[in-house]
Scaffold this active site. Structure first.
Site, PDB file in Angstrom:
ATOM      1  N   HIS A 252       8.785 -18.660   8.687  1.00 29.71           N
ATOM      2  CA  HIS A 252      10.114 -18.032   8.760  1.00 29.71           C
ATOM      3  C   HIS A 252      10.530 -17.971  10.229  1.00 29.71           C
ATOM      4  CE1 HIS A 252      13.067 -14.788   7.255  1.00 29.71           C
ATOM      5  NE2 HIS A 252      13.397 -15.088   8.504  1.00 29.71           N
TER       6      HIS A 252
ATOM      7  N   HIS B 257      13.805 -18.557  13.249  1.00 28.51           N
ATOM      8  CA  HIS B 257      15.207 -18.806  13.642  1.00 28.51           C
ATOM      9  C   HIS B 257      15.212 -19.645  14.908  1.00 28.51           C
ATOM     10  CE1 HIS B 257      16.869 -15.965  10.713  1.00 28.51           C
ATOM     11  NE2 HIS B 257      15.725 -15.327  10.903  1.00 28.51           N
TER      12      HIS B 257
ATOM     13  N   ARG C 235      18.278 -21.260  15.903  1.00 30.43           N
ATOM     14  CA  ARG C 235      19.651 -21.281  16.435  1.00 30.43           C
ATOM     15  C   ARG C 235      20.111 -22.727  16.676  1.00 30.43           C
ATOM     16  NH1 ARG C 235      19.472 -16.262  14.518  1.00 30.43           N
ATOM     17  NH2 ARG C 235      18.786 -14.682  15.991  1.00 30.43           N
TER      18      ARG C 235
ATOM     19  N   ASN D  49      20.757 -19.710   8.896  1.00 26.73           N
ATOM     20  CA  ASN D  49      21.889 -18.792   9.184  1.00 26.73           C
ATOM     21  C   ASN D  49      22.555 -19.096  10.518  1.00 26.73           C
ATOM     22  OD1 ASN D  49      19.600 -17.744  10.556  1.00 26.73           O
ATOM     23  ND2 ASN D  49      20.373 -15.645  10.488  1.00 26.73           N
TER      24      ASN D  49
ATOM     25  N   LYS E 233      17.251 -20.402   1.284  1.00 26.35           N
ATOM     26  CA  LYS E 233      17.153 -19.012   1.742  1.00 26.35           C
ATOM     27  C   LYS E 233      18.341 -18.204   1.227  1.00 26.35           C
ATOM     28  CE  LYS E 233      16.042 -15.360   4.166  1.00 26.35           C
ATOM     29  NZ  LYS E 233      16.064 -15.220   5.607  1.00 26.35           N
TER      30      LYS E 233
ATOM     31  N   HIS F 101      15.888 -12.689   1.614  1.00 27.24           N
ATOM     32  CA  HIS F 101      15.998 -11.510   2.489  1.00 27.24           C
ATOM     33  C   HIS F 101      16.248 -10.335   1.553  1.00 27.24           C
ATOM     34  CE1 HIS F 101      17.139  -9.407   6.340  1.00 27.24           C
ATOM     35  NE2 HIS F 101      17.502  -8.548   5.407  1.00 27.24           N
TER      36      HIS F 101
ATOM     37  N   HIS G  70       9.584 -11.517   5.172  1.00 31.11           N
ATOM     38  CA  HIS G  70       9.341 -10.421   6.141  1.00 31.11           C
ATOM     39  C   HIS G  70       9.240  -9.038   5.472  1.00 31.11           C
ATOM     40  CE1 HIS G  70      13.658 -10.254   5.677  1.00 31.11           C
ATOM     41  NE2 HIS G  70      13.904 -11.230   6.511  1.00 31.11           N
TER      42      HIS G  70
ATOM     43  N   ASP H   2       9.705 -14.593  11.733  1.00 28.09           N
ATOM     44  CA  ASP H   2      11.089 -14.108  11.826  1.00 28.09           C
ATOM     45  C   ASP H   2      11.492 -13.949  13.293  1.00 28.09           C
ATOM     46  OD1 ASP H   2      13.589 -13.472  10.912  1.00 28.09           O
ATOM     47  OD2 ASP H   2      13.129 -11.389  10.427  1.00 28.09           O
TER      48      ASP H   2
ATOM     49  N   HIS I 293      18.015 -13.559  20.568  1.00 26.04           N
ATOM     50  CA  HIS I 293      19.395 -13.236  20.931  1.00 26.04           C
ATOM     51  C   HIS I 293      19.429 -13.170  22.455  1.00 26.04           C
ATOM     52  CE1 HIS I 293      20.820 -12.091  16.874  1.00 26.04           C
ATOM     53  NE2 HIS I 293      19.601 -11.619  16.688  1.00 26.04           N
TER      54      HIS I 293
ATOM     55  N   ALA J 284      20.333  -7.532  15.770  1.00 25.64           N
ATOM     56  CA  ALA J 284      19.012  -7.378  15.126  1.00 25.64           C
ATOM     57  C   ALA J 284      18.180  -8.629  15.343  1.00 25.64           C
ATOM     58  CB  ALA J 284      19.197  -7.125  13.635  1.00 25.64           C
TER      59      ALA J 284
HETATM   60  O1  DOR Z   1      16.373  -9.020  12.626  1.00 28.08           O
HETATM   61  C1  DOR Z   1      16.765 -10.038  12.079  1.00 28.08           C
HETATM   62  N1  DOR Z   1      17.331 -11.034  12.777  1.00 28.08           N
HETATM   63  N2  DOR Z   1      16.655 -10.150  10.748  1.00 28.08           N
HETATM   64  C2  DOR Z   1      17.196 -11.169  10.080  1.00 28.08           C
HETATM   65  O2  DOR Z   1      17.084 -11.190   8.891  1.00 28.08           O
HETATM   66  C3  DOR Z   1      17.981 -12.201  10.788  1.00 28.08           C
HETATM   67  C4  DOR Z   1      17.591 -12.307  12.180  1.00 28.08           C
HETATM   68  C5  DOR Z   1      18.559 -13.111  13.028  1.00 28.08           C
HETATM   69  O3  DOR Z   1      19.003 -14.167  12.572  1.00 28.08           O
HETATM   70  O4  DOR Z   1      18.835 -12.706  14.151  1.00 28.08           O
HETATM   71 ZN    ZN Z   2      14.905 -14.125   9.481  1.00 32.53          ZN
END
Ligand code: DOR
Ligand code: ZN
Length: 335
Positions: free
Chosen positions: A13, A15, A17, A41, A95, A134, A168, A240, A244, A256
């Site tokens: 899992h 990310h 970007r 996402n 997902k 999720h 998660h 996960d 950011h 988040a």
């Molecule tokens: O904290 C998180 N950030 N939870 C998620 O499910 C998505 C993720 C994100 O894409 O930043």
């Molecule tokens: Zn995630």
């Protein structure tokens, strides 16, 4: 010096970007992992065959020197069977996000109506495409995951041939649910094996510990540790890791996501060693995932050594978990 070897680590899992962020952070995972399930996402989310293919190409371009397999996913919609047949070879999972539940989840599922979802979920069952979920409702933040358990039950009962991955997980309720249905599996992050809500808001507010689902109570952490440390056969590592930019975390309205990709294996060694369970880490970070997903990553050997390692303050403009702190394991070599 004490060392520990891991073969073909997998992050189930992740990310990654897009754009400059992708270019900066994908190499950090590709260095030490054989592959990762890549979350869809983006803005807009990945929903077509063309988008899957071109995103995969951008990921591969960002990691030219490493062997690394991005296992691609689609953002869940009520897709028809013909479409799923046409994309099945290009994706590893789909997902599902509840609409608005987390970062970039707008346009996700807004009502869990079995009849509306039936064609998609039956086709996924037939094509052996796992559904990654999720699992949070829109309820009170500490109860969101536990409230979602009835939806997992409904999905697991109605679609017994569908592999459902509870992503998660953060609660004892989710750990208990794993045992109830053969077709339920779970991923666990490294930060949820380390943090409780106290570490987020119990003292000073810690933006780099803030994610969704939020870290829960000590007894929840204990339940997660129990199944992770025993490498329960239905549980896999999924970081996960969710980068950011620093200014989006250290701001009024903190995004988040906890960024752990470059230190995940080191922290896992520390946790498993402290609990005298290092021998189970291989199953947790690779073997269980290979079996559950039916994937065979190419060979990669990561040797970790027990020595103090100071976590960098940033990786480009992203602040990792435990920035500036000393952890007890480091990567010695990767082949
Ligand atoms: O904290 C998180 N950030 N939870 C998620 O499910 C998505 C993720 C994100 O894409 O930043
Ligand atoms: Zn995630």
């Amino acid at each position: 010096m004490k060392t520990h070897t891991l073969l073909m680590p997998l992050d189930m899992h992740l990310h990654l970007r897009d754009g400059v962020m992708l270019e900066n952070i994908a190499p950090l995972t590709a260095y030490s992992f054989s592959g990762a399930i890549v979350m869809p996402n983006l803005v807009p989310p990945v929903t077509t065959l063309e988008e899957v293919k071109s995103y995969k190409e951008r990921i591969m371009a960002a990691v030219p020197n490493d062997y690394f397999e991005p296992y691609m996913t689609l953002f869940y919609k009520n897709y028809d069977k013909a479409f799923l047949e046409s994309v099945a070879d290009e994706i590893t999972a789909i997902k599902l996000y509840p609409d608005g539940a987390t970062t970039n989840s707008d346009g996700g599922v807004s009502s869990f109506n079995i009849e509306e979802m039936r064609e998609t979920l039956e086709a996924m069952s037939e094509l052996n495409i796992p559904l990654c979920v999720h699992g949070e409702t829109a309820g009170f933040v500490m109860d969101r995951e536990a409230e979602f358990m009835s939806i997992y039950e409904m999905l697991a009962k109605n679609f017994p041939d569908l592999k459902i991955i509870m992503e998660h997980i953060t609660t004892k309720a989710a750990v208990d649910m794993l045992e109830k249905y053969d077709n339920l599996y779970a991923t666990i992050t490294v930060h949820h094996l380390l943090l409780t809500l106290d570490d987020v808001v119990g003292g000073m507010m810690m933006p780099h510990h803030f994610c969704k689902p939020i870290a829960k109570r000590p007894e929840d952490l204990e339940a997660l540790l129990r199944v992770a440390l025993e490498a329960h056969p239905k549980v896999m590592f999924g970081s996960d890791s969710a980068p950011h930019p620093k200014d989006k975390k250290e701001s009024c309205g903190c995004a988040a996501g906890v960024f752990t990709a470059p230190i995940a294996l080191q922290l896992l060694c520390e946790i498993f060693e402290q609990n005298d369970k290092l021998e189970n880490l291989q199953e947790f970070v690779s073997d269980n995932a290979q079996r559950i997903y039916g994937i065979c990553p190419e060979f990669k050997e990561v040797i970790l050594e027990k020595r103090p390692f100071e976590v960098p303050q940033t990786y480009s403009n992203v602040v990792p978990l435990y920035a500036g702190k000393e952890i007890n394991w480091a990567i010695q070599s990767v082949e």
